[in-house]
Each structure stands twice: as C-alpha cells, then as structure tokens.
Design an enzyme around this catalytic site. Structure first.
Site, short mmCIF file in Angstrom:
data_model
loop_
_atom_site.label_atom_id
_atom_site.label_comp_id
_atom_site.label_asym_id
_atom_site.label_seq_id
_atom_site.Cartn_x
_atom_site.Cartn_y
_atom_site.Cartn_z
N ARG A 3 -41.80 22.34 -2.54
CA ARG A 3 -42.42 21.45 -3.48
C ARG A 3 -41.42 21.06 -4.51
NH1 ARG A 3 -47.33 23.37 -6.88
NH2 ARG A 3 -45.76 25.38 -7.27
N SER A 50 -37.79 31.76 -3.19
CA SER A 50 -38.60 33.43 -2.80
C SER A 50 -38.04 34.09 -1.60
CB SER A 50 -40.10 33.13 -2.68
OG SER A 50 -40.60 32.54 -3.85
N ASP A 96 -40.92 34.05 -8.42
CA ASP A 96 -42.16 33.89 -8.41
C ASP A 96 -43.00 35.14 -9.17
OD1 ASP A 96 -42.17 36.07 -6.38
OD2 ASP A 96 -43.36 34.86 -4.97
#
Length: 433
Positions: free
Chosen positions: A55, A119, A173
């Site tokens: 994203r 991540s 995250d």
C-alpha cells in the site's frame, strides 16, 4: 505466573550485550525514541510492504484537531515474477507505483517524509537503516538479503529521477500499532498484535538497552516474543497437539509461543484435538470424516463463529465438515474451542503482564497507568478473547492499570506518526531532517 517469570528472564537475556545473539526473545532496538506528544503535524507518505500487495498512503497529521487523517491510499499488486526475481526489479516496481500515486494526487512537486513498514525479519541499525536478514511469506528476491532496504528504495527512486522523498523511518508493524494509538492517547507505550502471528513492543529505558550507545531517555523495543520457548523453555506446557502443529509447520522449532497463540495455528490445534477425541470414541460416534482429517481444513475463524452465537453455527460447520453430530457433540466441540482460545488469551496475557510489570519496575512506580495499542483479527474478531486477556492481565499485573485501544491502521497512519516523531526529535536536537 511461571510463564511470566520465564519470559522476564528471556527479555533480560535479549537486551544484554553478550547474551542477545543466542536469546530466543530477540528484543530488537527500533531506534524509535519517543511516543507522540501532540505537536506533530504535516503531510507524510507511508509505504506498507508485508505480503503479495503493498500500500501507498498519503497521511496528514492535524495538530489542532489531534487527528491523523488518511488522505488517500492505493494498493499495488506484486506479481509472482517480481517476488522471485532480482531485488532491483522489486524496488523499481515499488518506486514506479509510488510515482504513479504521487502523480495522480498531484504530490510530485513536494518532497515528503516517508514511513516504511517492511514486515520481514530485519536488523535495524538506525531509524533509517534496516538490513534484511531473510525473506519470508513467499518472497525470494535476489540481492536484497544482507542489504539496507532504505538504500535500495532511495536508489530505485533516484534511478527514475522524476521525484524525491524526504527523511525515511523504518517501521515494524507492532511499533506502528503503538504509535497510531499514541496521538489519541499519549500514555500508549505498548503495541501488541494478535492476528495471523503475534508480537509486541514497548518503551524501554535506554540504560537497559545495552546494544545501543547512550544511557538517557527511552527506546521502543520490538520484543519478537513469538520466539519465546524456541530454546525449549516451554516444553512442559506444550501439549502433544502443539508438538504436531510445530512439526508439520513451515518453520519447525521456530516461533514456539506464536504457535500456541496466533490465528495461523489455533484452528489446526482444534482440528487435532477433535480428531483425537473422535478416535477415542468421545465424539461423532468415533466416525472421522475426510474433511476433519485434512490439515488446515478447520479454520481459526470457525473457533470465533462456534463461540459466538451458540449452537446453530457449530451445527452448520460440523455439517460442512461431513460429520454426523449429536447435541452432545455440538457442546463438546464448543468446549474444545473455548479451551483453546482461552489458553491463547491467557498465554498472551502472561506475556503482556510481564511487559507491564517491567515498565512499572523500570520507573520505580508503585502503580502504573498505561495504554496498549492492539491490532490483529484474533483480538478484534473473537467474541471473548479480549475479556479473557484483560482479566488475566489484571490477575498477573495487579498494580498496573491497563487500557486497551484498538489501533487504526498501524502500518499506514502509525508509520506516518513514527516518521513525524523522528522528525520532531531531529528538529529539537538541531540535527538535519
């Protein structure tokens, strides 16, 4: 209490200069040295890469309204051939998607700071320097392991030459989860994820972070608590079912604690228990269906559905699994699910209580009032997980008063907030931004 005591020892090992390299709980420094103070403001980009999609977001922090607003976002797919190709191609693809996003939102003329949630297992050397240890989740790009991913991103952007970005902050995250709650509640000093996997971070005193120079202030530590027990320290509480789940997993012997707690594994633990009870003729008249014999077929979401609304869901799920059930079977299946999700919540609570007690002792406080930013489907979707978790934390950390806030978009808004705080600290230090 015993689990909590063991984790406490392992956290100290993970923080130690000479013990960390063989500690199962890694306690990684994140170089995030403060939580929001409410003065952060401005426009930021966030990039979130953790799976087959990534994203791009434009986030605005409004100081006067004390709000973090997602202005726009875009999802870009990563084709299989890029996931397995050369690393340069991956970063060119990311830079191209970022360019397209900036173009379509007329942001190309600005040089915006960027928060990068990446991540994968990394060794972070500074807020803007993070070396990939190894790819996971189906990625295998050559030429990236052992390299600084921020440098690879900048180089890809410079190869294009049609835009630039400002300072970059690398964001785990879990840290993003903590920081996205930190603007709404400035006492948020713990981040926790209980979804597909599980992990937590918290604000530790710099004097205890032996691997990073300096004694003053605090730093957020990414515990990587999923690895707790990888040295065999939880062997006495692992059941035969846990051992089978571990043996048949993609990473045997690794992430022992996570495999008893997180969404990726709970359904499989339940399936194994149901098969055993059926083989022992305590369920379904001793008749196991092919579906129930199939690994992965009993999904974790079934546990939430079964515990949620009483019997109808359970009956539907058992019928879908080709099982001939009686009402007694339906009740026993509920009990199995309840037992497994309760154990998960209590184990998770033991770890969270360890962190809360540690913060309280670090600060020499009689009583600690703090907030945990939480994310993850197990916490958000399961009907009684959060109540179970909170009740057990109260039991194990009676002198800590803990508020839980569900995070909004830790890898997007949280990443922007990490960048904003890093920028504020750099300004205060009078350093370059």
């Amino acid at each position: 209490q015993s689990v909590s005591t063991r984790l406490k020892k392992d956290m100290i090992r993970g923080l130690g200069k000479h013990t960390h390299h063989r500690a199962p709980v890694k306690m990684l420094p994140t170089f995030v040295r403060a939580t929001p103070d409410g003065t952060e403001k401005g426009d930021f980009l966030a990039l979130d890469l953790g799976g087959t999609n990534f994203r791009v977001l434009h986030v605005r922090i409004l100081e006067d309204e004390q709000r973090v607003v997602k202005m726009d976002s875009q999802i870009c797919a990563i084709p299989q051939e890029i996931m397995l190709g050369h690393g340069e191609k991956l970063f060119d693809h990311i830079a191209a998607c970022l360019a397209e996003f900036l173009d379509s939102h007329e942001l190309k003329g600005q040089t915006l700071p960027l928060g990068f949630t990446f991540s994968f297992p990394c060794e972070q050397l500074d807020i803007d320097k993070s070396v990939l240890i190894r790819w996971t989740k189906g990625f295998n790009c050559s030429g990236v392991e052992g390299e600084d991913v921020v440098r690879l991103l900048r180089e890809a952007i410079h190869r294009r030459g049609d835009y630039d970005i400002g300072s970059v902050a690398m964001v785990n995250d879990t840290v993003g989860t903590m920081m996205s709650c930190g603007y709404r509640d400035q006492s948020c000093e713990i981040g926790m994820i209980i979804g597909t996997g599980t992990n937590a971070c918290y604000m530790e005193e710099m004097r205890n972070v032996k691997r990073v120079e300096g004694e003053d202030g605090r730093m957020c530590i990414n515990t990587e608590w999923g690895g707790f027990g990888d040295d065999g320290s939880l062997r006495d509480i692992q059941t035969d079912f846990d051992l089978v789940v571990d043996k048949t997993s993609l990473n045997p012997g690794i992430h022992t604690y996570e495999k008893m707690i997180s969404g990726m594994y709970l359904g499989e633990i339940a399936r194994l228990v149901l098969v055993k009870l059926t083989e022992d003729k305590l369920l379904f008249d001793g008749q196991v269906s092919d579906a129930l014999q199939t690994p992965g077929r009993f999904e974790t979401r079934f546990i939430s559905e079964i515990e949620d609304t009483g019997l109808e869901n359970t009956q539907r799920i058992l019928t879908e699994l080709d099982l001939n059930w009686s009402l007694g079977d339906v009740r026993l299946v509920w009990l199995v699910c309840d037992t497994i999700s309760t154990r998960s919540a209590q184990l998770c609570a033991a770890a969270l209580a360890t962190i809360a007690n540690r913060i309280r002792n670090n600060r020499g406080l009689d009583h600690l009032k703090t907030t945990v930013g939480v994310d993850g489907t197990v916490f958000k979707k399961h009907p009684n997980f959060s109540q179970q978790l909170q009740a057990t934390v109260r039991l194990l950390a009676p002198r800590c008063d803990i508020t839980f806030l569900v995070s909004e978009d830790g890898s997007g808004k949280g990443a922007a907030m990490v960048t904003a705080v890093a920028q504020r600290l750099a300004m205060q230090m009078g350093g370059d931004v």
